[in-house]
Design a protein around this motif. Structure first.
Motif, PDB file in Angstrom:
ATOM      1  N   THR A 149       0.862  -1.194   0.000  1.00 21.89           N
ATOM      2  CA  THR A 149       0.000   0.000   0.000  1.00 21.89           C
ATOM      3  C   THR A 149       0.894   1.238   0.000  1.00 21.89           C
ATOM      4  O   THR A 149       2.113   1.137  -0.078  1.00 21.89           O
ATOM      5  CB  THR A 149      -0.880   0.025   1.271  1.00 21.89           C
ATOM      6  OG1 THR A 149       0.006   0.231   2.395  1.00 21.89           O
ATOM      7  CG2 THR A 149      -1.642  -1.278   1.435  1.00 21.89           C
ATOM      8  N   ASP A 150       0.261   2.420   0.131  1.00 20.39           N
ATOM      9  CA  ASP A 150       1.044   3.668   0.204  1.00 20.39           C
ATOM     10  C   ASP A 150       1.748   3.808   1.546  1.00 20.39           C
ATOM     11  O   ASP A 150       2.648   4.633   1.685  1.00 20.39           O
ATOM     12  CB  ASP A 150       0.115   4.877   0.002  1.00 20.39           C
ATOM     13  CG  ASP A 150      -0.338   4.985  -1.450  1.00 20.39           C
ATOM     14  OD1 ASP A 150      -1.302   5.729  -1.719  1.00 20.39           O
ATOM     15  OD2 ASP A 150       0.264   4.289  -2.307  1.00 20.39           O
ATOM     16  N   CYS A 151       1.341   3.020   2.537  1.00 29.39           N
ATOM     17  CA  CYS A 151       1.936   3.159   3.878  1.00 29.39           C
ATOM     18  C   CYS A 151       3.429   2.853   3.832  1.00 29.39           C
ATOM     19  O   CYS A 151       3.872   2.034   3.026  1.00 29.39           O
ATOM     20  CB  CYS A 151       1.298   2.168   4.851  1.00 29.39           C
ATOM     21  SG  CYS A 151      -0.376   2.551   5.223  1.00 29.39           S
ATOM     22  N   PRO A 152       4.204   3.444   4.735  1.00 29.06           N
ATOM     23  CA  PRO A 152       5.610   3.039   4.887  1.00 29.06           C
ATOM     24  C   PRO A 152       5.647   1.549   5.197  1.00 29.06           C
ATOM     25  O   PRO A 152       5.014   1.086   6.152  1.00 29.06           O
ATOM     26  CB  PRO A 152       6.093   3.867   6.077  1.00 29.06           C
ATOM     27  CG  PRO A 152       5.171   5.022   6.146  1.00 29.06           C
ATOM     28  CD  PRO A 152       3.847   4.517   5.664  1.00 29.06           C
ATOM     29  N   THR A 153       6.326   0.794   4.309  1.00 29.88           N
ATOM     30  CA  THR A 153       6.278  -0.670   4.400  1.00 29.88           C
ATOM     31  C   THR A 153       7.680  -1.267   4.366  1.00 29.88           C
ATOM     32  O   THR A 153       8.469  -0.958   3.468  1.00 29.88           O
ATOM     33  CB  THR A 153       5.450  -1.262   3.232  1.00 29.88           C
ATOM     34  OG1 THR A 153       4.141  -0.672   3.242  1.00 29.88           O
ATOM     35  CG2 THR A 153       5.321  -2.779   3.359  1.00 29.88           C
ATOM     36  N   TRP A 154       7.957  -2.124   5.336  1.00 29.92           N
ATOM     37  CA  TRP A 154       9.240  -2.839   5.402  1.00 29.92           C
ATOM     38  C   TRP A 154       9.061  -4.172   4.693  1.00 29.92           C
ATOM     39  O   TRP A 154       8.168  -4.952   5.075  1.00 29.92           O
ATOM     40  CB  TRP A 154       9.661  -3.056   6.856  1.00 29.92           C
ATOM     41  CG  TRP A 154       9.918  -1.773   7.605  1.00 29.92           C
ATOM     42  CD1 TRP A 154       9.015  -0.788   7.896  1.00 29.92           C
ATOM     43  CD2 TRP A 154      11.171  -1.325   8.123  1.00 29.92           C
ATOM     44  NE1 TRP A 154       9.620   0.235   8.572  1.00 29.92           N
ATOM     45  CE2 TRP A 154      10.937  -0.058   8.738  1.00 29.92           C
ATOM     46  CE3 TRP A 154      12.464  -1.868   8.164  1.00 29.92           C
ATOM     47  CZ2 TRP A 154      11.960   0.668   9.356  1.00 29.92           C
ATOM     48  CZ3 TRP A 154      13.474  -1.147   8.792  1.00 29.92           C
ATOM     49  CH2 TRP A 154      13.221   0.099   9.372  1.00 29.92           C
ATOM     50  N   ILE A 155       9.856  -4.429   3.661  1.00 32.51           N
ATOM     51  CA  ILE A 155       9.724  -5.650   2.856  1.00 32.51           C
ATOM     52  C   ILE A 155      10.931  -6.530   3.176  1.00 32.51           C
ATOM     53  O   ILE A 155      12.059  -6.212   2.781  1.00 32.51           O
ATOM     54  CB  ILE A 155       9.653  -5.319   1.358  1.00 32.51           C
ATOM     55  CG1 ILE A 155       8.531  -4.309   1.091  1.00 32.51           C
ATOM     56  CG2 ILE A 155       9.426  -6.600   0.543  1.00 32.51           C
ATOM     57  CD1 ILE A 155       8.522  -3.733  -0.316  1.00 32.51           C
ATOM     58  N   VAL A 156      10.686  -7.584   3.948  1.00 36.98           N
ATOM     59  CA  VAL A 156      11.784  -8.292   4.623  1.00 36.98           C
ATOM     60  C   VAL A 156      11.940  -9.735   4.152  1.00 36.98           C
ATOM     61  O   VAL A 156      10.975 -10.516   4.150  1.00 36.98           O
ATOM     62  CB  VAL A 156      11.536  -8.305   6.149  1.00 36.98           C
ATOM     63  CG1 VAL A 156      12.636  -9.062   6.883  1.00 36.98           C
ATOM     64  CG2 VAL A 156      11.422  -6.873   6.688  1.00 36.98           C
TER      65      VAL A 156
END
Ligand SMILES: O=P([O-])([O-])O[C@@H]1[C@@H](O)[C@H](O)[C@@H](O)[C@H](O)[C@@H]1O
Ligand SMILES: [Mg+2]
Length: 345
Positions: A149-156
């Motif tokens: 989404t547009d939210c700050p997202t951590w892709i781990v």
């Protein structure tokens, strides 16, 4: 609540009001209010500064957009510290027997260390940035949604190269990508057994242990090394396409075909200039999110295997030093379309 989240909460205010808030905060507060416990050891804060490129130096009173971009430096420093800490956990685990489990098939491996490292990262980030979102390989495997989404997202990806980890093959990475408004803002890939910390900030270049990275200048695919992986699918049709692509590319001919066993490190090799291009069909967003920013910040290009725009959720990627090499590769790839990461089950 720290400054990033305060700003996100205030996002509905007119920009000039928002900037005055940010500037006032940045000139009066020495660290985010509330703080929250972090995993940083004694001198780790200094340690991370060594690898994250210099802070954007700008006069806060100007309230430029770079100040907004600067807000993510705090998050990036934390990501670097977490990746280094996770690397210690990985190296320690290599001294013990690894309990190996499987996911989608008998060769899609996962270990308790993958799960432990992902929990370590997500728990720490939740304490420091409680409004941020996550896409984690093992969380998705446990049933969490995989939606950007547009939210700050951590892709781990807690361990990219799990099969390598199980066999102690020396390419094992912790990969942390960070996106806002669906755009990568920073990337951290820590190659744990090489002790190489790859970092990138959008618009600010890519680095390995603080040294700038630049893709190869080679434009002739016949003078190139290409990297790819066989992946974990053993579906006969997929395997057929993988080998048809491999044979076509090998017989261009190229100098060689390589594979580190981890998408993230393959992409770090493109960013470092030692491999001209990497492609794969079957990867996941957590494998390539951080690597995609490292490649683009090192001057490279990203593309879908059919030549269209790269789509991190599509499970298909070409990461190359130039459009010329990328398009030549695309012309040789026998593509297929795995189920998208964000497909509704
Ligand atoms: O599972 P993991 O080690 O995080 O990620 C791996 C990817 O980095 C690699 O490119 C792919 O070929 C493997 O099948 C596996 O998916
Ligand atoms: Mg993984």
């Amino acid at each position: 609540m720290d400054v990033e989240n305060a700003v996100l909460e205030l996002c509905s205010l007119p920009a000039q009001v928002l900037w005055s808030f940010v500037c006032v905060y940045r000139t009066t507060c020495r660290s985010p209010p509330g703080g929250g416990s972090t995993l940083l050891l004694d001198n780790e804060e200094e340690e991370t500064r060594k690898y994250a490129e210099p802070l954007i130096g700008s006069d806060c009173r100007q309230g430029s957009t770079s100040e907004m971009a600067d807000l993510w430096q705090n998050a990036m420093d934390h990501a670097v510290a977490l990746a280094r800490r996770a690397g210690e956990v990985v190296r320690e685990a290599l001294q013990d027997d690894r309990k190996v489990m499987t996911k989608s098939c008998s060769v899609d491996l996962v270990t308790q260390t993958d799960q432990k490292v992902e929990q370590l990262i997500i728990q720490s980030v939740k304490e420091k940035f409680p409004t941020h979102s996550f896409i984690g390989e093992e969380s998705v495997a446990a049933g969490e949604a995989c939606v950007l989404t547009d939210c700050p997202t951590w892709i781990v990806d807690p361990i990219d190269g799990t099969t390598n980890f199980v066999h102690a093959f020396p390419f094992v990475a912790v990969s942390i990508g960070f996106s806002v408004n669906r755009q990568m803002e920073f990337a951290v890939v820590y190659s744990c057994l090489e002790d190489k910390m790859y970092t990138a900030r959008r618009g600010k270049g890519a680095f390995c242990n603080g040294e700038p990275l630049q893709v190869s200048g080679q434009e002739d695919i016949k003078q190139s090394i290409i990297s790819t992986e066989f992946g974990s699918s053993r579906d006969p049709e997929a395997v057929e396409k993988i080998f048809l692509s491999l044979r076509s590319i090998l017989c261009i001919p190229v100098h060689g075909v390589r594979g580190a066993g981890t998408a993230a490190i393959n992409m770090c090799h493109v960013a470092s200039g030692c491999v001209e291009a990497y492609y794969e069909v079957g990867i996941h967003v957590w494998d390539v999110a951080a690597g995609s920013l490292l490649v683009s910040e090192a001057g490279g290009v990203l593309m879908d295997v059919d030549g269209g725009a790269a789509d991190l959720m599509s499970r298909r990627i070409v990461a190359a030093n130039s459009r010329t090499i990328a398009e030549r590769l695309v012309s040789e790839i026998h593509s297929f379309s795995p189920l998208r990461d964000d497909a509704t089950p």
